[in-house]
Design an enzyme around this catalytic site. Structure first.
Site, PDB file in Angstrom:
ATOM      1  N   ASP A   9      30.648  76.622  49.442  1.00 61.62           N
ATOM      2  CA  ASP A   9      31.884  76.004  49.876  1.00 61.62           C
ATOM      3  C   ASP A   9      31.624  75.406  51.262  1.00 61.62           C
ATOM      4  O   ASP A   9      30.660  75.799  51.933  1.00 61.62           O
ATOM      5  CB  ASP A   9      32.976  77.075  49.937  1.00 61.62           C
ATOM      6  CG  ASP A   9      34.235  76.582  50.622  1.00 61.62           C
ATOM      7  OD1 ASP A   9      34.807  75.576  50.161  1.00 61.62           O
ATOM      8  OD2 ASP A   9      34.623  77.201  51.632  1.00 61.62           O
ATOM      9  N   ASP A  11      34.477  74.104  53.987  1.00 62.29           N
ATOM     10  CA  ASP A  11      35.434  74.526  55.015  1.00 62.29           C
ATOM     11  C   ASP A  11      35.633  76.039  54.969  1.00 62.29           C
ATOM     12  O   ASP A  11      35.981  76.608  53.937  1.00 62.29           O
ATOM     13  CB  ASP A  11      36.784  73.833  54.806  1.00 62.29           C
ATOM     14  CG  ASP A  11      36.680  72.322  54.970  1.00 62.29           C
ATOM     15  OD1 ASP A  11      36.186  71.879  56.018  1.00 62.29           O
ATOM     16  OD2 ASP A  11      37.092  71.598  54.043  1.00 62.29           O
ATOM     17  N   ASP A 166      34.544  81.529  51.109  1.00 59.01           N
ATOM     18  CA  ASP A 166      35.416  82.362  51.944  1.00 59.01           C
ATOM     19  C   ASP A 166      36.805  82.565  51.362  1.00 59.01           C
ATOM     20  O   ASP A 166      37.633  83.228  51.989  1.00 59.01           O
ATOM     21  CB  ASP A 166      35.556  81.723  53.335  1.00 59.01           C
ATOM     22  CG  ASP A 166      36.362  80.430  53.290  1.00 59.01           C
ATOM     23  OD1 ASP A 166      36.001  79.541  52.488  1.00 59.01           O
ATOM     24  OD2 ASP A 166      37.354  80.308  54.027  1.00 59.01           O
TER      25      ASP A 166
END
Length: 219
Positions: A9, A11, A166
């Site tokens: 991922d 961001d 995240d």
């Protein structure tokens, strides 16, 4: 377990862009004459595609309203907002190590293509990735399509693919694509939202990834 394909991922995993995304979401609502979402609500949708994020923030909004908010967000993010977005400490060195060790690397992100390409160019990390996929090109997380397309493009097997993210959307996408996942705790979603989706582990620092792979993911 052995992994040779690692999908990140962007961001909240490689780049600390939370404040800028939240500011731009709120600005899009204000510019359109709507009450802005609170910071926690805006944080919560980071990782989704922009249209999906807006559907969560403004349930029942009609397509013209969502389109106007998308345009406002992108204008703010790409042109007017100057909130710094920086790589997390150790992210660059970790990616360079992975590349040097021969791992194939990719990005699966809720960002749009223009935003990701700009970030890759500004950080100079573009050449390290073999493939990338954005939410405006395919289905948004947690749909598995991003991962499935990346694996198909590079001929990678699900059993040798590791998704790192995240948010619970990253973890759910990995489950849906039948790949393994590795969570990071320093991004948007707290650990208690990540672990129910059975990631292999949760790192508190991206720089810990090489040591983790040496213990658990040697090829």
């Amino acid at each position: 377990m052995t992994f040779d394909f690692i999908v990140f991922d962007w961001d909240g995993t490689l780049m600390d862009s939370e404040a800028r995304i939240v500011n731009c979401l709120q600005a899009a609502f204000v510019d359109y004459g709507l009450p802005p979402p609170g910071r926690e609500a805006a944080r919560d949708v980071i990782g989704l595609g922009l249209d999906e994020a807006l559907m969560q923030l403004l349930p029942g909004a009609d397509p013209p309203t969502r389109r106007a908010l998308v345009i406002g967000y992108r204008r703010s993010f790409l042109e007017t907002d100057r909130t710094p977005s920086v790589l997390f400490e150790g992210a660059r060195e970790t990616l360079e190590w992975l590349s040097g060790e021969g791992y194939r690397l990719a990005v699966a992100t809720g960002k749009g293509r223009v935003g990701l390409d700009r970030a890759l160019a500004e950080t100079g990390l573009g050449p390290l990735f073999h493939a990338t996929r954005c939410a405006d090109e395919t289905f948004s997380k947690p749909n598995p399509q991003m991962l499935l397309e990346l694996m198909d493009e590079l001929g990678a097997d699900a059993s040798a693919t590791l998704m790192i993210g995240d948010t619970e959307y990253d973890m759910q996408m990995a489950v849906n694509a039948r790949t393994k996942a590795l969570a990071v705790s320093y991004g948007v979603h707290p650990v208690e939202r990540l672990m129910p989706h059975a990631p292999l582990d949760c790192l508190h620092d991206i720089a810990a990834l090489p040591a983790w792979l040496n213990c658990y993911g040697m090829r």
